[in-house]
Scaffold this motif. Structure first.
Motif, PDB file in Angstrom:
ATOM      1  N   ILE A  68       0.032  -7.108  -0.767  1.00  0.00           N
ATOM      2  CA  ILE A  68       0.795  -7.604   0.377  1.00  0.00           C
ATOM      3  C   ILE A  68       1.701  -8.730  -0.096  1.00  0.00           C
ATOM      4  N   SER A  69       2.948  -8.659   0.317  1.00  0.00           N
ATOM      5  CA  SER A  69       3.923  -9.697   0.009  1.00  0.00           C
ATOM      6  C   SER A  69       4.673 -10.027   1.289  1.00  0.00           C
ATOM      7  N   ASN A  70       4.606 -11.282   1.710  1.00  0.00           N
ATOM      8  CA  ASN A  70       5.281 -11.708   2.934  1.00  0.00           C
ATOM      9  C   ASN A  70       6.540 -12.474   2.600  1.00  0.00           C
ATOM     10  N   GLY A  71       7.630 -12.058   3.195  1.00  0.00           N
ATOM     11  CA  GLY A  71       8.880 -12.788   3.086  1.00  0.00           C
ATOM     12  C   GLY A  71       9.138 -13.512   4.393  1.00  0.00           C
ATOM     13  N   SER A  72      10.338 -14.000   4.587  1.00  0.00           N
ATOM     14  CA  SER A  72      10.663 -14.688   5.829  1.00  0.00           C
ATOM     15  C   SER A  72      10.823 -13.704   6.986  1.00  0.00           C
ATOM     16  N   ILE A  73      11.452 -12.575   6.751  1.00  0.00           N
ATOM     17  CA  ILE A  73      11.648 -11.567   7.792  1.00  0.00           C
ATOM     18  C   ILE A  73      10.967 -10.264   7.413  1.00  0.00           C
ATOM     19  N   VAL A  74      11.100  -9.868   6.156  1.00  0.00           N
ATOM     20  CA  VAL A  74      10.610  -8.570   5.693  1.00  0.00           C
ATOM     21  C   VAL A  74       9.436  -8.782   4.745  1.00  0.00           C
ATOM     22  N   GLY A  75       8.424  -7.928   4.887  1.00  0.00           N
ATOM     23  CA  GLY A  75       7.274  -7.967   3.993  1.00  0.00           C
ATOM     24  C   GLY A  75       7.098  -6.623   3.308  1.00  0.00           C
ATOM     25  N   ASN A  76       6.372  -6.638   2.205  1.00  0.00           N
ATOM     26  CA  ASN A  76       6.095  -5.421   1.450  1.00  0.00           C
ATOM     27  C   ASN A  76       4.609  -5.143   1.456  1.00  0.00           C
ATOM     28  N   LEU A  77       4.271  -3.867   1.467  1.00  0.00           N
ATOM     29  CA  LEU A  77       2.895  -3.418   1.380  1.00  0.00           C
ATOM     30  C   LEU A  77       2.867  -2.304   0.352  1.00  0.00           C
ATOM     31  N   ILE A  78       1.995  -2.431  -0.659  1.00  0.00           N
ATOM     32  CA  ILE A  78       1.894  -1.393  -1.674  1.00  0.00           C
ATOM     33  C   ILE A  78       0.469  -0.863  -1.709  1.00  0.00           C
ATOM     34  N   ILE A  79       0.336   0.382  -2.133  1.00  0.00           N
ATOM     35  CA  ILE A  79      -0.969   0.997  -2.323  1.00  0.00           C
ATOM     36  C   ILE A  79      -1.058   1.424  -3.777  1.00  0.00           C
ATOM     37  N   ILE A  80      -2.057   0.886  -4.463  1.00  0.00           N
ATOM     38  CA  ILE A  80      -2.323   1.234  -5.858  1.00  0.00           C
ATOM     39  C   ILE A  80      -3.638   1.990  -5.880  1.00  0.00           C
ATOM     40  N   TYR A  81      -3.647   3.148  -6.518  1.00  0.00           N
ATOM     41  CA  TYR A  81      -4.870   3.940  -6.639  1.00  0.00           C
ATOM     42  C   TYR A  81      -5.109   4.222  -8.114  1.00  0.00           C
ATOM     43  N   SER A  82      -6.208   3.724  -8.653  1.00  0.00           N
ATOM     44  CA  SER A  82      -6.581   3.894 -10.067  1.00  0.00           C
ATOM     45  C   SER A  82      -5.446   3.466 -10.998  1.00  0.00           C
ATOM     46  N   ASP A  83      -4.938   2.267 -10.777  1.00  0.00           N
ATOM     47  CA  ASP A  83      -3.868   1.671 -11.589  1.00  0.00           C
ATOM     48  C   ASP A  83      -2.574   2.476 -11.585  1.00  0.00           C
TER      49      ASP A  83
END
Length: 148
Positions: A68-83
């Protein structure tokens, strides 16, 4: 002297070209837009246009790491599975915080800040400038959540 009919044909043909271009760009955008749903013990990812693409994760799987990465307006969400970096979502910061609280309530813990390679998905320490696995400099900082 310009005839009036000639101008209208040019305007109409230009409008048709721009309209068709808009429809093509809209369909490309919608084909790359996903729904991220947390239901019970599952994370379901669907494409907006077609129901044929559907990917499910169980939250009890220890191979799943959420970033999870939060910015001021937009944030990112990533899914990592087994590297391996599987998905990267761009959403509002408000939605990222809602997803983060849901995931933390389901038993995940806050693992801390790490740099994730956007090329291969490997997890690196904060002080590195290049990926330890592939050597790419395309790194992003995420707060990682995982199960123990």
């Amino acid at each position: 002297m310009v005839r009036r009919e000639d101008i209208m044909i040019f305007v109409m043909s230009s409008f048709v070209v721009y309209f068709v271009s808009f429809l093509i760009l809209l369909s490309i955008f919608l084909s790359e837009t996903y729904h991220f749903i947390v239901e019970g013990n599952k994370i379901i990812i669907k494409r907006t246009i077609s129901d044929k693409f559907k990917y499910e994760f169980t939250l009890s799987d220890k191979n799943i790491i959420l970033g999870i990465s939060n910015g001021s307006i937009v944030g990112n969400l990533i899914i990592i599975y087994s590297d391996k970096l599987l998905f990267k979502f761009l959403t509002t910061t408000k939605n990222v915080k809602i997803i983060q609280t849901k995931i933390l309530n389901m038993g995940y813990r806050n693992g801390g800040m790490y740099k994730v390679c956007k090329t291969c998905g490997s997890i690196n320490e904060l002080d590195v400038n290049a990926c330890d696995i592939c050597g790419s400099r395309n790194l992003a900082t995420y707060n990682l959540l995982w199960l123990d």
